[in-house]
Design an enzyme around this catalytic site. Structure first.
Site, mmCIF file in Angstrom:
data_model
loop_
_atom_site.group_PDB
_atom_site.id
_atom_site.type_symbol
_atom_site.label_atom_id
_atom_site.label_comp_id
_atom_site.label_asym_id
_atom_site.label_seq_id
_atom_site.Cartn_x
_atom_site.Cartn_y
_atom_site.Cartn_z
ATOM 1 N N GLY A 12 0.841 -1.199 0.000
ATOM 2 C CA GLY A 12 0.000 0.000 0.000
ATOM 3 C C GLY A 12 0.876 1.248 0.000
ATOM 4 C CB SER A 128 -5.182 8.188 11.560
ATOM 5 O OG SER A 128 -5.782 9.355 11.078
ATOM 6 C CE1 TYR A 152 -8.657 4.840 8.675
ATOM 7 C CE2 TYR A 152 -8.822 7.180 9.192
ATOM 8 C CZ TYR A 152 -8.066 6.085 8.834
ATOM 9 O OH TYR A 152 -6.719 6.225 8.645
ATOM 10 C CE LYS A 156 -5.960 3.515 10.794
ATOM 11 N NZ LYS A 156 -4.934 2.559 10.386
ATOM 12 N NE ARG A 234 -7.293 18.562 7.153
ATOM 13 C CZ ARG A 234 -8.260 19.472 7.307
ATOM 14 N NH1 ARG A 234 -7.965 20.719 7.629
ATOM 15 N NH2 ARG A 234 -9.523 19.125 7.155
#
Ligand code: UFG
Length: 346
Positions: A12, A128, A152, A156, A234
């Protein structure tokens, strides 16, 4: 003696860059992936990047397949696991929470069981910044409250909690949760990167689609945030800097006697940039125009936040080296290379 490491999600976006860094640092690297969000092109890319004297083995498997994972752990005498496998779309997780709890939490438990039964107790987990939910401040430290707002993020945080409990259980576990802010960019070779042929929702892969003519323009989600130019800000970190932090974290765990508490570190550069700044940096790096349209804010988006990265920098003796321009230039190289070699799945 050479240390053998298993990387889950090994072909990935994050896993492939971590694999290259590990191989370059002399680890014996084994990859497992089930191709759910990856392609064989990434494996070819890894093999082209590493020097001809080095090798990497690949297993097509689900991490939920305990027996198969046990076999790999034993056969390859694995000492540590870097766990990058998992589904990662926030929007999909809202629509299909069971898929996320099953694929992320359920499969991780299976992996940890396989590790425990084979005596493998060192693990680094791809977490994350999404675990912080809606942050109370702008610079987020590891002590900030964790309150994820989507399935999601909850998966995590659940996996982080399981790992923390394993470390507290008095067993030999040594783990580290690495909380990524916004990974971006690609390997400088342009041979591996973040795929953009499968309905991406992140800014950099969408810009790749615009640059390669797969999308007419970029939608900028909102220009009325409380930021310098009104667009969202960000903390983008180059994927190779992020990968290097994994190698440092692994060395840290291999050398430490106990699991570090707290076992979480933020991976970001410690400052934020806006969507318009990203667009300008791409235009400068690629000498191309990025047509864009200002749209309404994306539901669930936050105006601005960035990492307080001091704990990672101190504990791992690691400092990100690459700039926003590097991220754009390397992404563009990857986009051109990838667009000429992949079949479009849209
Ligand atoms: N953006 C656009 N247009 C797009 C895509 C994104 O303007 O087409 C903007 C967003 O509004 C945001 C910025 O670009 O301001 C970054 O958006 P991304 O979707 O790339 O990243 P997010 O910060 O929304 O989310 C990322 C990961 C999540 C993770 C989160 C945690 O994708 O998985 O960071 O920090 F949960």
């Amino acid at each position: 003696m050479v240390t053998s490491v298993l990387v889950t999600g090994g072909i990935g976006y994050v896993g492939s860059h971590v694999a290259v860094e590990l191989i370059e640092k002399g680890f014996d690297v084994h990859l497992v992936d089930n191709f759910s969000n990856s392609s064989v092109q990434q494996l070819d890319g890894i093999r082209q990047i590493i020097s001809p004297s080095k090798s990497v083995s690949f297993y097509e498997a689900n991490i939920g397949d305990t027996e198969k994972i046990q076999k790999i752990l034993r056969e390859q005498n694995i000492k540590a696991v870097i766990h990058c496998a998992g589904d990662k779309s926030v929007a999909e997780s809202v629509l299909m929470p069971l898929k996320y709890y099953d694929n992320n939490v359920g499969s991780s438990i299976s992996l940890f069981k396989a590790m425990e039964s084979c005596g493998v107790s060192i693990l680094i987990f791809s977490s994350s910044a999404t675990v912080y939910g809606i942050p109370k401040g702008i610079a987020i430290s590891e002590q900030a409250q964790t309150a994820p707002v989507n399935p999601y993020g909850k998966t995590k945080l659940t996996i982080e909690n399981i790992l923390n409990d394993l470390c507290r259980s008095g067993s030999k576990w040594k783990t580290m949760n690495l909380r990524y802010f916004n990974p971006a960019g690609a390997h400088v070779s342009g041979l591996i990167g973040d795929r953009f042929d499968n309905h991406p929702s992140n800014l950099f892969p969408i810009i790749c689609q615009v640059l390669t003519g797969k999308r007419e323009n970029l939608s900028v989600y909102g220009n009325n945030y409380d930021t310098a130019d009104g667009t969202g800000e960000r903390d983008y970190i180059h994927i190779c800097d992020l990968a290097k932090a994994h190698v440092e974290a692994l060395q840290f765990l291999l050398q430490s006697h106990n699991s570090p508490i707290p076992g979480a570190l933020n991976l970001g550069i410690g400052k934020s940039v806006s969507v318009l700044e990203v667009i300008r940096a791409f235009e400068d790096s690629c000498n191309l125009q990025i047509p864009y349209k200002i749209e309404t804010q994306r539901p669930g988006d936050i105006g601005k936040y960035f990492a307080d990265p001091r704990a990672a920098q101190k504990n791992l003796s690691w400092t990100p080296q690459k700039s926003l321009k590097d991220m754009c230039r390397d992404t563009w190289r990857w986009a051109q290379n990838s667009a000429s070699t992949t079949v479009d799945e849209n």
